[in-house]
Motif scaffolding. Structure first.
Motif, PDB file in Angstrom:
ATOM      1  N   THR A 215      11.586 -25.490 -10.827  1.00  0.00           N
ATOM      2  CA  THR A 215      12.229 -25.778 -12.104  1.00  0.00           C
ATOM      3  C   THR A 215      13.149 -26.980 -11.967  1.00  0.00           C
ATOM      4  O   THR A 215      13.823 -27.163 -10.965  1.00  0.00           O
ATOM      5  CB  THR A 215      13.079 -24.585 -12.581  1.00  0.00           C
ATOM      6  N   SER A 216      13.115 -27.806 -12.993  1.00  0.00           N
ATOM      7  CA  SER A 216      14.142 -28.825 -13.134  1.00  0.00           C
ATOM      8  C   SER A 216      14.633 -28.694 -14.565  1.00  0.00           C
ATOM      9  O   SER A 216      14.126 -27.870 -15.331  1.00  0.00           O
ATOM     10  CB  SER A 216      13.583 -30.213 -12.856  1.00  0.00           C
ATOM     11  N   ARG A 217      15.546 -29.529 -14.923  1.00  0.00           N
ATOM     12  CA  ARG A 217      16.166 -29.368 -16.234  1.00  0.00           C
ATOM     13  C   ARG A 217      15.143 -29.335 -17.379  1.00  0.00           C
ATOM     14  O   ARG A 217      15.194 -28.489 -18.246  1.00  0.00           O
ATOM     15  CB  ARG A 217      17.194 -30.496 -16.445  1.00  0.00           C
ATOM     16  N   MET A 218      14.259 -30.268 -17.370  1.00  0.00           N
ATOM     17  CA  MET A 218      13.360 -30.399 -18.510  1.00  0.00           C
ATOM     18  C   MET A 218      11.897 -30.096 -18.185  1.00  0.00           C
ATOM     19  O   MET A 218      11.053 -30.168 -19.082  1.00  0.00           O
ATOM     20  CB  MET A 218      13.450 -31.833 -19.071  1.00  0.00           C
ATOM     21  N   HIS A 219      11.614 -29.791 -16.933  1.00  0.00           N
ATOM     22  CA  HIS A 219      10.215 -29.594 -16.572  1.00  0.00           C
ATOM     23  C   HIS A 219      10.016 -28.326 -15.770  1.00  0.00           C
ATOM     24  O   HIS A 219      10.960 -27.797 -15.162  1.00  0.00           O
ATOM     25  CB  HIS A 219       9.713 -30.797 -15.763  1.00  0.00           C
ATOM     26  N   LEU A 220       8.786 -27.866 -15.775  1.00  0.00           N
ATOM     27  CA  LEU A 220       8.426 -26.735 -14.936  1.00  0.00           C
ATOM     28  C   LEU A 220       7.145 -27.086 -14.195  1.00  0.00           C
ATOM     29  O   LEU A 220       6.195 -27.605 -14.801  1.00  0.00           O
ATOM     30  CB  LEU A 220       8.229 -25.473 -15.770  1.00  0.00           C
ATOM     31  N   ALA A 221       7.129 -26.814 -12.909  1.00  0.00           N
ATOM     32  CA  ALA A 221       5.956 -27.108 -12.108  1.00  0.00           C
ATOM     33  C   ALA A 221       5.408 -25.828 -11.502  1.00  0.00           C
ATOM     34  O   ALA A 221       6.172 -24.985 -11.021  1.00  0.00           O
ATOM     35  CB  ALA A 221       6.307 -28.108 -11.003  1.00  0.00           C
ATOM     36  N   VAL A 222       4.101 -25.706 -11.558  1.00  0.00           N
ATOM     37  CA  VAL A 222       3.428 -24.560 -10.953  1.00  0.00           C
ATOM     38  C   VAL A 222       2.513 -25.091  -9.870  1.00  0.00           C
ATOM     39  O   VAL A 222       1.425 -25.589 -10.154  1.00  0.00           O
ATOM     40  CB  VAL A 222       2.623 -23.781 -12.010  1.00  0.00           C
TER      41      VAL A 222
END
Lengths: 271, 271
Positions: A215-222
């Motif tokens: 997780t980052s502030r504005m993004h989500l990575a899977v």
DNA sequence: CGATTACTTGAATTCACTCAATGGCGGTGG
DNA sequence: CCACCGCCATTGAGTGAATTCAAGTAATCG
């Protein structure tokens, strides 16, 4: 960015042609549907529970959610809406709006008259079926949400929700390398999964520590969707994607079917 | 008891005329829909998840439920179906069945071909709208279930469910003096509300002790519906009953509207 | 009458909640 | 440019609602 009305119709047409191949006349009818575009800030109600609807709308940009409040003041989100969705299509034949819909990020919204839509549905059974199908898929998602909230623990539940979100975004071309724009607060996620915001924070931490999400502030990575699916007991069947064979619903389909306007797809939603 | 096909159509017609007033031709089309009646024992699957549907069905007698199983084997019921309902109408335009439906009491079921129904919907936009509306109300109920399961404690949640059940049964004339036939196990109720069977027993006891309900083996009595509604935070708007004004959806409504066949109502469901 | 299913009750546990305090980031304005 | 404020996320501690496990009772049915 500005969004032309004709562009709106392209969105709808694109979405359905995988299921129903529409005739020239039918696509033209959709193109002629008058649409009024509007921009919303975050956290603005777009429609309110109890109102009598005259319009419906299409999400062009941003995310929205349907929600209700309990008498205690707790909030429950029962649907997340992404670009390409018509969140309140159910109001087409219901007199009173039974849940509010709010922008959870800045949103571009295309409004159209329900009356116009009813006329199109009366004239074109196949378009009617296409819209109807939209509401049926929404209902299928709701059924899965009931299962998710009713019978899965917080960790699994959140994993499931994130899988659903990713797969749906993928279907409209908003995912790149398992990463997507995700400016949704933990409080919103908590309201969508029926847990507390504090517990959401802890559960997300666990998912992070297990390497299932970043997780980052504005993004989500899977990084590994398969692992996340497993953690969330996620089976995408209920989303009813990839059902092109369903075109067979109208075997004696009308005149010349239009070809897809493919290039409207990628550039469409990205801001 | 035997149920004649024509009787089935009466059920449908009765149900809708409060919203859409149908023409002679339209009611006739429904009457001509071929229907095949079948009787089920308790706990028999009527349709199964994953199948490709060719038929849909109307509940004539008894109760049924839609459910899914989690990978752990937990069960979640996401809808309770009562006489007059078409539990799997959503399959009309979905290729794969996304939840199983099981009889929870002995049931009389009327099957019809989805293809026949699609043809009727193509020919009669108002009938199409009536069926569509059915699925929209089902979805509205699902939204309320999400709220109920997600944000209310067990006691409130159960009170809410019982209110909903009572009000829906009332609408088809199956309640007398706040009492109705209720041969549903606590395990089923638990699966419908997302709590454990043990806790269901305790919560029902609390409701009993507070004088909100009276339970016997096969019946449930609600001495004071208003108090139960309050306990369950129940507001019936989401059921979208009593919306006769909605007939206005088709302002230039067709030919001569049929009058209700009222006497089909009371005797209908009672066994 | 024995077997099965449904329901009840107690005891211990656990998952998730509330309350409360802290830290980080971003925007705003002096 | 920095100080401040507000929003969001995090973490700890204590609590509580609902769960599981287990035993026992009541009702139903062949």
């Amino acid at each position: 960015m500005d969004v032309s009305p004709s562009y709106l119709s392209l969105l709808l047409i694109r979405k359905w042609e995988s299921v129903f191949s529409l005739s020239e006349e039918e696509t033209q009818a959709i193109r002629d549907l008058p649409v009024h575009t509007m921009v919303f800030e975050s956290n603005q109600d777009i429609v309110r529970i109890g109102d009598c609807p005259l319009h419906s709308f299409l999400v062009l940009k941003g995310f929205a959610s349907s929600y209700k409040l309990t008498t205690v003041g707790d909030r429950q989100i029962m649907a997340l809406h992404i670009p390409g969705d018509i969140p309140d299509l159910q109001n087409l034949y219901l007199k009173r709006i039974d849940c509010s819909i709010v922008s959870i990020t800045p949103c571009t919204i295309g409004f159209f008259q329900l009356e116009d839509l009813r006329h199109i549905c009366e004239r074109f059974p196949r378009i009617s079926a296409a819209f109807w199908r939209e509401t049926l898929v929404d209902a299928s998602i709701l059924r899965e949400w009931v299962v998710n909230i009713g019978r899965r623990d917080a960790y699994t539940r959140i994993a499931h929700l994130l899988c659903e979100f990713l797969v749906r975004l993928q279907a409209v071309g908003l995912v790149e390398n398992g990463t997507f724009h995700f400016p949704i607060t933990q409080a919103n996620l908590a309201d969508a999964t029926g847990i507390s915001a504090v517990h959401m924070s802890r559960a997300l931490k666990a998912l992070r520590e297990n390497g299932l999400i970043q997780t980052s502030r504005m993004h989500l990575a899977v990084p590994d969707l398969e692992r996340l699916k497993e953690a969330g007991e996620f089976d995408p069947h209920y989303l009813h994607l990839e059902e092109n064979a369903a075109a067979g619903f109208f075997s004696a389909a009308g005149s010349k079917a239009t070809t897809v306007i493919d290039d409207c797809r990628a550039n469409a939603f990205r801001g």
